[in-house]
Design a protein around this motif. Structure first.
Motif, short mmCIF file in Angstrom:
data_model
loop_
_atom_site.label_atom_id
_atom_site.label_comp_id
_atom_site.label_asym_id
_atom_site.label_seq_id
_atom_site.Cartn_x
_atom_site.Cartn_y
_atom_site.Cartn_z
N SER A 94 0.81 -1.22 0.00
CA SER A 94 0.00 0.00 0.00
C SER A 94 0.84 1.27 0.00
O SER A 94 0.31 2.37 -0.22
CB SER A 94 -0.93 0.02 1.21
N LEU A 95 2.15 1.14 0.24
CA LEU A 95 3.02 2.31 0.25
C LEU A 95 3.62 2.53 -1.14
O LEU A 95 3.78 1.60 -1.92
CB LEU A 95 4.15 2.12 1.26
N GLY A 140 10.59 6.78 -12.70
CA GLY A 140 9.25 7.24 -13.05
C GLY A 140 8.16 6.71 -12.13
O GLY A 140 6.97 6.94 -12.39
N ASP A 141 8.56 6.02 -11.07
CA ASP A 141 7.59 5.36 -10.20
C ASP A 141 7.66 5.79 -8.74
O ASP A 141 7.26 5.04 -7.86
CB ASP A 141 7.79 3.83 -10.27
N ALA A 147 1.92 -2.15 -4.90
CA ALA A 147 0.97 -3.14 -5.41
C ALA A 147 0.68 -2.95 -6.89
O ALA A 147 0.28 -3.90 -7.57
CB ALA A 147 -0.33 -3.07 -4.61
N GLU A 148 0.88 -1.75 -7.41
CA GLU A 148 0.57 -1.47 -8.81
C GLU A 148 1.77 -1.67 -9.74
O GLU A 148 1.63 -1.56 -10.96
CB GLU A 148 0.05 -0.04 -8.94
N ARG A 155 10.35 -6.34 -7.99
CA ARG A 155 11.61 -6.94 -7.52
C ARG A 155 12.73 -5.89 -7.53
O ARG A 155 13.61 -5.90 -6.67
CB ARG A 155 12.00 -8.14 -8.39
N ALA A 156 12.71 -5.00 -8.52
CA ALA A 156 13.69 -3.91 -8.53
C ALA A 156 13.50 -3.01 -7.31
O ALA A 156 14.49 -2.56 -6.70
CB ALA A 156 13.56 -3.10 -9.82
N LEU A 157 12.25 -2.76 -6.93
CA LEU A 157 11.98 -1.97 -5.73
C LEU A 157 12.53 -2.67 -4.50
O LEU A 157 13.10 -2.03 -3.60
CB LEU A 157 10.48 -1.72 -5.58
N GLU A 158 12.38 -3.98 -4.45
CA GLU A 158 12.91 -4.72 -3.31
C GLU A 158 14.43 -4.57 -3.22
O GLU A 158 14.98 -4.43 -2.12
CB GLU A 158 12.53 -6.19 -3.40
N ILE A 159 15.10 -4.59 -4.36
CA ILE A 159 16.55 -4.39 -4.34
C ILE A 159 16.88 -2.98 -3.86
O ILE A 159 17.84 -2.78 -3.10
CB ILE A 159 17.15 -4.68 -5.72
#
Length: 251
Positions: A94-95, A140-141, A147-148, A155-159
């Motif tokens: 949700s974040l 750009g995100d 979730a979107e 997975r890139a965000l997790e890294i």
């Protein structure tokens, strides 16, 4: 070479008498990308959980930068620079991407996630979070809820959140699992980029990724080390070929 940054000695993990990991000794050299591979059930996930401190060994010892961390908890080793990502994406759905990385930055300092810090500190965190998102290709995100995000970008965000903990060692659990070819190539390039100046230990099924990325490969079978060396060495080993064709036992 100097002292290994991670050193496991005779690790054993039993589950109700079953040896999931049986006498594994492993050295991970600083500044390398090191893979744990093996057929399904070879014990690599259990071994990875032991090294990242999400499981306690039945016996054996683990040292990180020369210090015995065998009984440490995961949060303690993370603050000391040994940080793990997960096979199943572990971001807050949700974040936004920016908020997820901001949480990691504050967690690195041992703080709760809040907005009561000084404007100067919040601005510095935001700048650093944006830098990390840019580094993993998510410029750009910033304001997109996790979730979107498509799977590969999640997975890139997790890294990026892992990098927010400022790790000396990144432990990556199946970083390309479930990805389309295009995403696999993107994440492979990303790991090469973020590994500069760091050590990476990864569990990975995709042998193409392992061959492209890894300096050293440890092959597990039935909870034990089958062979270890560079990719070309292990790929030619008859025991490795048999293990992958015939199955890897249990664990």
């Amino acid at each position: 070479m100097g002292e290994p940054i991670i050193q496991a000695s005779n690790l054993v993990k039993n589950f109700k008498g079953f040896h999931a990991v049986n006498g594994v000794s492993l050295n991970v050299e600083p500044g390398t990308i090191h893979a744990l591979i093996g057929a399904n059930g070879a014990g690599k996930t259990t071994c990875f959980n032991l090294l990242s401190k999400f499981l306690a060994p039945t016996s054996g010892a683990i040292r990180f930068k020369g210090r015995d961390i065998t009984r440490y908890k995961p949060d303690r080793v993370a603050r000391e620079g040994l940080v793990r990502s997960f096979q199943i994406s572990a971001v807050f759905a949700s974040l936004t991407a920016l908020e997820n990385v901001g949480m990691a930055l504050q967690r690195r300092r041992g703080e709760s996630f809040d907005f009561w810090n000084s404007p100067k500190k919040l601005a510095a965190d935001r700048t650093r979070a944006e830098e990390l998102l840019d580094q993993v290709g998510l410029n750009g995100d910033y304001h997109t809820p996790a979730a979107e995000l498509p799977y590969g970008r999640k997975r890139a965000l997790e890294i990026a959140t892992t990098l927010g903990m400022d790790p000396e060692v990144m432990l990556l659990d199946e970083p390309t699992a479930g990805m389309a070819t295009e995403d696999v190539s993107r994440i492979t390039r990303l790991i090469q980029t973020v590994a500069a100046g760091r050590t990476v230990l990864m569990v990975e099924h995709n042998l193409g990724v392992v061959s492209e990325l890894c300096d050293r490969v440890t092959v597990l079978a039935r909870g034990e080390i089958l062979v270890e060396g560079d990719y070309d060495t292990v790929a030619r080993d008859e025991r490795v070929i048999e293990s992958y064709i015939g199955g890897g036992g249990h664990g």
